[in-house]
Design an enzyme around this catalytic site. Structure first.
Site, PDB file in Angstrom:
ATOM      1  N   GLU A   1      10.652  -4.759   4.150  1.00 44.64           N
ATOM      2  CA  GLU A   1      10.698  -6.146   3.673  1.00 44.64           C
ATOM      3  C   GLU A   1      10.380  -6.225   2.184  1.00 44.64           C
ATOM      4  OE1 GLU A   1       9.133  -5.033   6.370  1.00 44.64           O
ATOM      5  OE2 GLU A   1       9.088  -6.525   7.986  1.00 44.64           O
TER       6      GLU A   1
ATOM      7  N   HIS B   1      -3.421 -33.517  18.088  1.00 41.29           N
ATOM      8  CA  HIS B   1      -2.261 -34.296  18.522  1.00 41.29           C
ATOM      9  C   HIS B   1      -1.101 -33.403  18.938  1.00 41.29           C
ATOM     10  CE1 HIS B   1      -4.173 -38.014  17.073  1.00 41.29           C
ATOM     11  NE2 HIS B   1      -4.715 -37.191  16.184  1.00 41.29           N
TER      12      HIS B   1
ATOM     13  N   LYS C   1       9.828  -0.843  13.964  1.00 40.51           N
ATOM     14  CA  LYS C   1      10.392  -0.507  12.639  1.00 40.51           C
ATOM     15  C   LYS C   1      11.412   0.620  12.773  1.00 40.51           C
ATOM     16  CE  LYS C   1       6.086  -1.344  10.052  1.00 40.51           C
ATOM     17  NZ  LYS C   1       5.069  -0.716   9.207  1.00 40.51           N
TER      18      LYS C   1
ATOM     19  N   GLY D   1      -4.834  -2.149   4.980  1.00 46.14           N
ATOM     20  CA  GLY D   1      -4.057  -3.268   4.430  1.00 46.14           C
ATOM     21  C   GLY D   1      -4.671  -4.619   4.756  1.00 46.14           C
ATOM     22  N   ARG D   2      -5.058  -4.809   6.010  1.00 45.85           N
ATOM     23  CA  ARG D   2      -5.570  -6.127   6.414  1.00 45.85           C
ATOM     24  C   ARG D   2      -7.012  -6.367   5.961  1.00 45.85           C
ATOM     25  NH1 ARG D   2      -4.281  -2.780  10.497  1.00 45.85           N
ATOM     26  NH2 ARG D   2      -5.899  -2.034  11.914  1.00 45.85           N
TER      27      ARG D   2
ATOM     28  N   GLU E   1      -4.129  -6.944  14.982  1.00 44.71           N
ATOM     29  CA  GLU E   1      -3.649  -5.623  14.567  1.00 44.71           C
ATOM     30  C   GLU E   1      -4.803  -4.617  14.671  1.00 44.71           C
ATOM     31  OE1 GLU E   1      -1.941  -4.367  10.464  1.00 44.71           O
ATOM     32  OE2 GLU E   1      -0.178  -4.985  11.580  1.00 44.71           O
TER      33      GLU E   1
ATOM     34  N   LYS F   1       0.842  -1.200   0.000  1.00 43.48           N
ATOM     35  CA  LYS F   1       0.000   0.000   0.000  1.00 43.48           C
ATOM     36  C   LYS F   1       0.879   1.253   0.000  1.00 43.48           C
ATOM     37  CE  LYS F   1      -3.600   2.208   2.753  1.00 43.48           C
ATOM     38  NZ  LYS F   1      -4.513   2.068   3.885  1.00 43.48           N
TER      39      LYS F   1
HETATM   40  O1  F6P Z   1       2.511  -4.480   9.870  1.00 43.81           O
HETATM   41  C1  F6P Z   1       2.272  -3.142   9.639  1.00 43.81           C
HETATM   42  C2  F6P Z   1       1.697  -2.878   8.286  1.00 43.81           C
HETATM   43  O2  F6P Z   1       1.581  -1.518   8.119  1.00 43.81           O
HETATM   44  C3  F6P Z   1       0.369  -3.584   8.046  1.00 43.81           C
HETATM   45  O3  F6P Z   1      -0.709  -2.911   8.561  1.00 43.81           O
HETATM   46  C4  F6P Z   1       0.357  -3.699   6.559  1.00 43.81           C
HETATM   47  O4  F6P Z   1      -0.589  -4.627   6.132  1.00 43.81           O
HETATM   48  C5  F6P Z   1       1.776  -4.123   6.315  1.00 43.81           C
HETATM   49  O5  F6P Z   1       2.535  -3.375   7.246  1.00 43.81           O
HETATM   50  C6  F6P Z   1       2.289  -3.912   4.922  1.00 43.81           C
HETATM   51  O6  F6P Z   1       2.204  -2.577   4.534  1.00 43.81           O
HETATM   52  P1  F6P Z   1       2.337  -2.162   3.015  1.00 43.81           P
HETATM   53  O7  F6P Z   1       1.204  -2.763   2.269  1.00 43.81           O
HETATM   54  O8  F6P Z   1       2.285  -0.668   3.008  1.00 43.81           O
HETATM   55  O9  F6P Z   1       3.652  -2.682   2.517  1.00 43.81           O
END
Ligand code: F6P
Length: 510
Positions: free
Chosen positions: A205, A369, A478, A252-253, A338, A199
């Protein structure tokens, strides 16, 4: 929206009154509970008969729902009011899947969503006409967990589509380079395409993994992105023609229904993706229109609040008895925790009681199990959502009967327990659970199931008076990681003495 949160003392009264009442006895005393505490919405059936509230406690919960104006809250959500008050944003995931509101904001959002969906459909078709066999989807959190879970649940990579195989979709999320290495080493860049989903297009990452995948692919014409920040994605080297939009008004979620679902559409086909959306839209209409006492999302949310604030359960398990839903607990961990892992109300004042418990789980029967021993006889009571599928899609009917027998057996054993003269063999029972049964696992029914959890989460946030749509809690870690990165690469040091010592340890062993 007041954001005051409900009066938890009303629940304490019910807890006191029900002290000593066993779950099995409540059901024996009130045989009509079995049907009265169950709801059906299309292919989704839910039984709350094994929850520990009786009718009187349930009425008290419904009174809380009225006090909190859950009906009005649902309307505000779908109308596109800024329910994400700390960021002044709407949360219009419902507009991604249907036209449940006539508000100008929601209609404009729906129109945007349709335009993006049409572009995505064209991209799915264009990719289908190439020799691409594998898609690498790079993203994390909400840009990964939803698509990953739905693809795992619904894709049948070996089933021939119309005249051709659908591409296999692979997901890379973790910043651990082993994730990219393991995925890419098994693929051929000449027959692969990649989608970078973020987003913000600022997530560490995804930028790192995205760079690895872009360089590995070495073919710009097969590099796609989904982002609300088209400029950043294009600066990263992706042709704006291949960048699909996202918007501030989708969290995002809550975003798998948007172009974030591009990997889903590729893996299961565009029609099936639309069926997923239609299922969610059916649940949206139900959550918006059904009266609280017959509203599945309200039942689910009130049950969560009951278990947390009246029964003080510290954790909540989610136990899908369907191998295809094995990633549902991972997905729900972000959606629920979250969203609801908050300690202050909308006005910034501390919440009166506990908010979200720890959500965890795994698929039955495997988990029977592993951790079920603790659920049956441990000292903590863990409420559980059991999820099952009535009709299976494989030919092994004996297995399916065994799976369903285990599912029913566990809910019964949790609730009723069993006495014994030997204390080691006593099952105390009184372990509450909800049973969600899908007629079959289809895109439509899965869409409904996910939307149910989304709305339950939102309604829980309204009951607690908190914001379900921000996530400031993830920022601090972060920031610290960004500060420490130069030190890890040998430039500078940490201020914190413990971290400093750990850096020495790492450097000495590198
Ligand atoms: O974990 C934090 C967060 O901001 C989430 O809310 C989001 O889904 C994720 O990082 C990834 O964010 P982006 O889509 O901006 O890479």
């Amino acid at each position: 929206m007041s954001g005051a949160g409900i009066d938890l003392s009303l629940l304490a009264e019910q807890t006191r009154r029900l002290q000593g009442a066993s779950l099995s006895q409540i059901n024996l005393d009130d045989p009509a509970r079995v049907s009265d505490f169950a709801l059906r919405v299309g292919p989704l059936y839910a039984s709350f008969a094994r929850q520990s509230y009786d009718r009187q406690a349930w009425q008290a919960l419904l009174a809380l729902a009225r006090d909190a104006d859950l009906v009005g809250a649902m309307q505000r959500l779908v109308d596109g009011e800024p329910v994400n008050v700390t960021e002044g944003r709407a949360a219009l995931h419902t507009a991604l899947r249907g036209e449940v509101s006539g508000s100008p904001t929601a209609r404009a959002a729906h129109a945007d969503a349709l335009r993006a969906r049409a572009r995505m459909c064209a991209m799915v078709e264009a990719l289908a006409a190439t020799d691409v066999t594998d898609i690498v989807s790079v993203g994390i959190g909400g840009s990964d967990l939803g698509p990953r879970m739905v693809v795992d649940a619904l894709a049948q990579p070996d089933a021939p589509a119309v005249g051709r195989m659908r591409p296999r979709v692979h997901f890379v999320s973790n910043v651990d380079g082993a994730a990219a290495q393991r995925t890419l080493s098994a693929l051929d860049p000449r027959t692969s395409a990649a989608i970078l989903i973020s987003k913000t297009f600022g997530t560490q990452e995804t930028l790192l993994n995205g760079g690895i995948v872009r360089d590995w692919l070495a073919n710009d014409s097969r590099l796609y992105a989904v982002s609300a920040n088209v400029q950043r994605a294009s600066d990263f080297g992706i042709d704006p023609e291949r960048i699909l939009p996202m918007w501030d008004w989708v969290g995002g979620r809550y975003s798998l229904w948007s172009a974030v679902g591009f990997p889903i559409a590729l893996a299961i086909g565009f029609e099936a993706f639309e069926a997923l959306l239609a299922g969610a839209a059916e649940l949206d209409a139900h959550a918006l229109q059904a009266a609280p006492e017959a509203n599945l999302a309200v039942w689910h949310a009130l049950t969560a609040v009951w278990n947390r604030n009246a029964r003080h359960a510290a954790t909540q398990a989610v136990l899908p008895y369907d191998e295809r839903l094995k990633l549902l607990p991972n997905y729900l961990q972000q959606l629920v925790m979250e969203s609801l892992g908050k300690r202050v109300k909308l006005d910034g004042a501390a919440v009166a009681g506990d908010t979200v418990p720890v959500w965890w789980g795994g698929p039955g029967t495997d988990t029977q199990h592993s951790f079920f021993q603790a659920l049956h006889q441990g000292t903590q009571i863990v409420p559980a959502d059991f999820i099952g599928t009535i009709r299976c899609d494989h030919p092994y009917l004996e297995n399916h009967a065994a799976l369903l027998a285990n599912l029913l057996a566990q809910t019964e054993a949790f609730a009723n327990g069993q006495d014994s003269d030997d204390p080691h063999r006593v099952y105390p029972g009184d372990r509450p659970s909800t049973l969600l049964l899908l007629d079959a696992l289809t895109p439509h029914s899965l869409g409904m199931l996910i939307a149910l959890y989304e709305h339950s989460v939102y309604l829980q946030s309204v009951l607690w008076g908190i914001n379900a749509f921000d996530q400031f809690g993830v920022e601090l870690g972060k920031q610290v990681a960004n500060r420490l990165l130069p030190a890890l690469k040998g430039d500078g040091d940490a201020e914190d003495p413990v971290t400093r010592a750990l850096l020495v340890e790492i450097r000495n062993r590198t």
